[in-house]
Motif scaffolding. Structure first.
Motif, PDB file in Angstrom:
ATOM      1  N   VAL A  23       0.853  -1.179   0.000  1.00 33.81           N
ATOM      2  CA  VAL A  23       0.000   0.000   0.000  1.00 33.81           C
ATOM      3  C   VAL A  23       0.897   1.239   0.000  1.00 33.81           C
ATOM      4  N   GLN A  24       0.379   2.322  -0.567  1.00 32.90           N
ATOM      5  CA  GLN A  24       1.201   3.518  -0.724  1.00 32.90           C
ATOM      6  C   GLN A  24       1.651   4.091   0.614  1.00 32.90           C
ATOM      7  N   SER A  25       0.785   4.026   1.613  1.00 36.14           N
ATOM      8  CA  SER A  25       1.136   4.590   2.921  1.00 36.14           C
ATOM      9  C   SER A  25       2.346   3.882   3.525  1.00 36.14           C
ATOM     10  N   ALA A  26       2.399   2.551   3.355  1.00 39.18           N
ATOM     11  CA  ALA A  26       3.531   1.790   3.899  1.00 39.18           C
ATOM     12  C   ALA A  26       4.824   2.158   3.181  1.00 39.18           C
ATOM     13  N   LEU A  27       4.732   2.289   1.844  1.00 36.53           N
ATOM     14  CA  LEU A  27       5.919   2.656   1.066  1.00 36.53           C
ATOM     15  C   LEU A  27       6.404   4.045   1.465  1.00 36.53           C
ATOM     16  N   SER A  28       5.490   4.998   1.576  1.00 28.71           N
ATOM     17  CA  SER A  28       5.866   6.358   1.943  1.00 28.71           C
ATOM     18  C   SER A  28       6.498   6.400   3.329  1.00 28.71           C
ATOM     19  N   HIS A  29       5.935   5.624   4.250  1.00 30.81           N
ATOM     20  CA  HIS A  29       6.449   5.596   5.624  1.00 30.81           C
ATOM     21  C   HIS A  29       7.877   5.063   5.651  1.00 30.81           C
ATOM     22  N   GLN A  30       8.131   3.980   4.908  1.00 26.73           N
ATOM     23  CA  GLN A  30       9.476   3.392   4.906  1.00 26.73           C
ATOM     24  C   GLN A  30      10.500   4.339   4.280  1.00 26.73           C
ATOM     25  N   ILE A  31      10.093   5.053   3.225  1.00 27.69           N
ATOM     26  CA  ILE A  31      11.021   5.996   2.607  1.00 27.69           C
ATOM     27  C   ILE A  31      11.299   7.155   3.561  1.00 27.69           C
ATOM     28  N   ALA A  32      10.270   7.613   4.272  1.00 26.89           N
ATOM     29  CA  ALA A  32      10.462   8.690   5.251  1.00 26.89           C
ATOM     30  C   ALA A  32      11.424   8.261   6.351  1.00 26.89           C
ATOM     31  N   ARG A  33      11.311   7.011   6.801  1.00 26.66           N
ATOM     32  CA  ARG A  33      12.228   6.489   7.823  1.00 26.66           C
ATOM     33  C   ARG A  33      13.656   6.470   7.302  1.00 26.66           C
ATOM     34  N   LEU A  34      13.804   6.063   6.039  1.00 23.93           N
ATOM     35  CA  LEU A  34      15.145   6.008   5.449  1.00 23.93           C
ATOM     36  C   LEU A  34      15.731   7.418   5.324  1.00 23.93           C
ATOM     37  N   GLU A  35      14.896   8.370   4.915  1.00 23.84           N
ATOM     38  CA  GLU A  35      15.373   9.751   4.798  1.00 23.84           C
ATOM     39  C   GLU A  35      15.813  10.288   6.160  1.00 23.84           C
ATOM     40  N   LYS A  36      15.069   9.942   7.183  1.00 29.40           N
ATOM     41  CA  LYS A  36      15.446  10.390   8.535  1.00 29.40           C
ATOM     42  C   LYS A  36      16.773   9.775   8.945  1.00 29.40           C
ATOM     43  N   GLU A  37      16.950   8.499   8.625  1.00 32.76           N
ATOM     44  CA  GLU A  37      18.206   7.826   8.964  1.00 32.76           C
ATOM     45  C   GLU A  37      19.383   8.433   8.205  1.00 32.76           C
ATOM     46  N   LEU A  38      19.143   8.782   6.941  1.00 30.77           N
ATOM     47  CA  LEU A  38      20.213   9.356   6.118  1.00 30.77           C
ATOM     48  C   LEU A  38      20.454  10.830   6.429  1.00 30.77           C
ATOM     49  N   GLY A  39      19.458  11.466   7.001  1.00 31.99           N
ATOM     50  CA  GLY A  39      19.586  12.886   7.297  1.00 31.99           C
ATOM     51  C   GLY A  39      19.443  13.767   6.079  1.00 31.99           C
ATOM     52  N   ALA A  40      18.721  13.294   5.076  1.00 30.38           N
ATOM     53  CA  ALA A  40      18.538  14.080   3.848  1.00 30.38           C
ATOM     54  C   ALA A  40      17.289  13.609   3.127  1.00 30.38           C
ATOM     55  N   ARG A  41      16.606  14.546   2.476  1.00 36.32           N
ATOM     56  CA  ARG A  41      15.439  14.188   1.667  1.00 36.32           C
ATOM     57  C   ARG A  41      15.910  13.623   0.340  1.00 36.32           C
ATOM     58  N   LEU A  42      15.268  12.544  -0.093  1.00 41.45           N
ATOM     59  CA  LEU A  42      15.621  11.911  -1.358  1.00 41.45           C
ATOM     60  C   LEU A  42      14.741  12.385  -2.501  1.00 41.45           C
ATOM     61  N   PHE A  43      13.542  12.899  -2.161  1.00 41.18           N
ATOM     62  CA  PHE A  43      12.603  13.338  -3.191  1.00 41.18           C
ATOM     63  C   PHE A  43      12.037  14.713  -2.853  1.00 41.18           C
ATOM     64  N   ASP A  44      11.832  15.508  -3.907  1.00 41.16           N
ATOM     65  CA  ASP A  44      11.034  16.720  -3.797  1.00 41.16           C
ATOM     66  C   ASP A  44       9.629  16.361  -4.245  1.00 41.16           C
ATOM     67  N   ARG A  45       8.657  16.514  -3.359  1.00 37.51           N
ATOM     68  CA  ARG A  45       7.294  16.099  -3.650  1.00 37.51           C
ATOM     69  C   ARG A  45       6.404  17.318  -3.849  1.00 37.51           C
ATOM     70  N   THR A  46       5.649  17.319  -4.924  1.00 34.71           N
ATOM     71  CA  THR A  46       4.608  18.326  -5.133  1.00 34.71           C
ATOM     72  C   THR A  46       3.318  17.584  -5.443  1.00 34.71           C
ATOM     73  N   SER A  47       2.248  18.333  -5.593  1.00 35.86           N
ATOM     74  CA  SER A  47       0.968  17.688  -5.905  1.00 35.86           C
ATOM     75  C   SER A  47       0.968  17.077  -7.298  1.00 35.86           C
ATOM     76  N   ARG A  48       1.899  17.502  -8.149  1.00 31.63           N
ATOM     77  CA  ARG A  48       1.894  17.025  -9.529  1.00 31.63           C
ATOM     78  C   ARG A  48       3.084  16.152  -9.912  1.00 31.63           C
ATOM     79  N   SER A  49       4.151  16.207  -9.126  1.00 34.97           N
ATOM     80  CA  SER A  49       5.343  15.462  -9.535  1.00 34.97           C
ATOM     81  C   SER A  49       6.181  15.059  -8.335  1.00 34.97           C
ATOM     82  N   VAL A  50       7.031  14.083  -8.595  1.00 32.65           N
ATOM     83  CA  VAL A  50       8.004  13.629  -7.606  1.00 32.65           C
ATOM     84  C   VAL A  50       9.360  13.612  -8.314  1.00 32.65           C
TER      85      VAL A  50
END
Length: 286
Positions: A23-50
């Motif tokens: 499910v999308q929520s699980a995928l988003s949560h895991q990526i957010a956890r990874l970004e927190k661990e890395l200390g950097a955002r991996l994606f710029d998210r907008t309503s129209r693009s990633v």
């Protein structure tokens, strides 16, 4: 890491979740956890693009390598117990004729049902580079006989000649053979300048002190044949392929440009699946 690569390749979280069967929520949560661990955002998210950030651009290639290494490790363990698993990524030029690739892939799937098979077509130089980078495991390419490959291993499968293909009504239609100097007076439909397929003809003309006018450049033999049928020019293709091009006349050329078909694989050592596939082709991999 698999989720991040999926988002980068599909361009969105929804499509990535579908690919990864979560499910999308699980995928988003895991990526957010990874970004927190890395200390950097991996994606710029907008309503129209990633889009990947600079950190994401740096992370994704390494993540792919790590995932491939993990998959290779699982495949090696399975091979040690007598089971071939993993993936087999194959590349081929559209004019491959030395092997019946569809039949060989079908036979391999029967022998090794646990292997995921993929196929992509491209020009020879690009395929060789993808094997060198580990994107492909095996590739079937066509090169001039003198061509040397770097960073990969290879075996010559066949050697043949190029023949001219001309449309009905052309002055050469119906003739059995012609000369390179006569062909030099024609307008050509040919492959992209600098490609291995183009060099097969270019080298023969250059050796004879001739040049050719190339008005139309293509990347597939099917499109080449379509333009020749329309009377826009003549082409030169491998003899083994020419007979499959309906509606065109075949004319032998003297002296004929030569080509070799080769199979190439990683110089760092093929995967168990690649070894099994190459062995099925009669290629000795040491």
């Amino acid at each position: 890491m698999r989720y991040v690569v999926a988002v980068a390749e599909t361009g969105g979280f929804t499509r990535a979740a579908e690919r990864c069967h979560v499910v999308q929520s699980a995928l988003s949560h895991q990526i957010a956890r990874l970004e927190k661990e890395l200390g950097a955002r991996l994606f710029d998210r907008t309503s129209r693009s990633v889009r990947l950030t600079a950190a994401g651009e740096a992370f994704v290639p390494v993540a792919r390598q790590a995932l491939e290494a993990a998959e290779r490790a699982r495949a090696e363990v399975a091979a040690a117990t007598g089971e071939v698993r993993g993936r087999l990524a194959v590349g081929a030029i559209t004019t491959v004729a030395a092997v019946d690739l569809a039949r060989e892939l079908g036979a391999f799937r029967t022998r090794c049902p646990q292997v995921r098979i993929g196929l992509q077509t491209d020009m020879s130089d690009e395929l060789i580079e993808k094997v060198r980078q580990g994107v492909l495991d095996v590739a079937f390419v066509g090169l001039v006989p003198a061509a040397r490959t770097v960073g990969v291993r290879e075996k010559e499968l066949a050697r043949g000649e190029l023949v001219a293909v001309v449309p009905p009504g052309h002055p050469l239609a119906g003739r059995e053979w012609t000369t390179l100097s006569r062909m030099a007076r024609e307008t050509f439909v040919d492959f992209t300048a600098g490609s291995a397929a183009r060099r097969q003809r270019d080298d023969a003309f250059r050796a004879a002190g001739l040049t050719a006018e190339v008005a139309f450049e293509v990347t597939t033999v099917e499109f080449l044949a379509k333009l020749v049928r329309a009377g826009l020019g003549v082409g030169m293709v491998p003899e083994a392929i020419a007979s499959e091009l309906a509606g065109l006349h075949i004319v032998r050329v003297r002296p004929a440009p030569e080509r070799t078909e080769r199979v190439v694989w990683s110089g760092l050592g093929p995967s168990p699946a690649a070894v099994a596939f190459l062995t099925g082709l009669g290629v000795e991999v040491s």
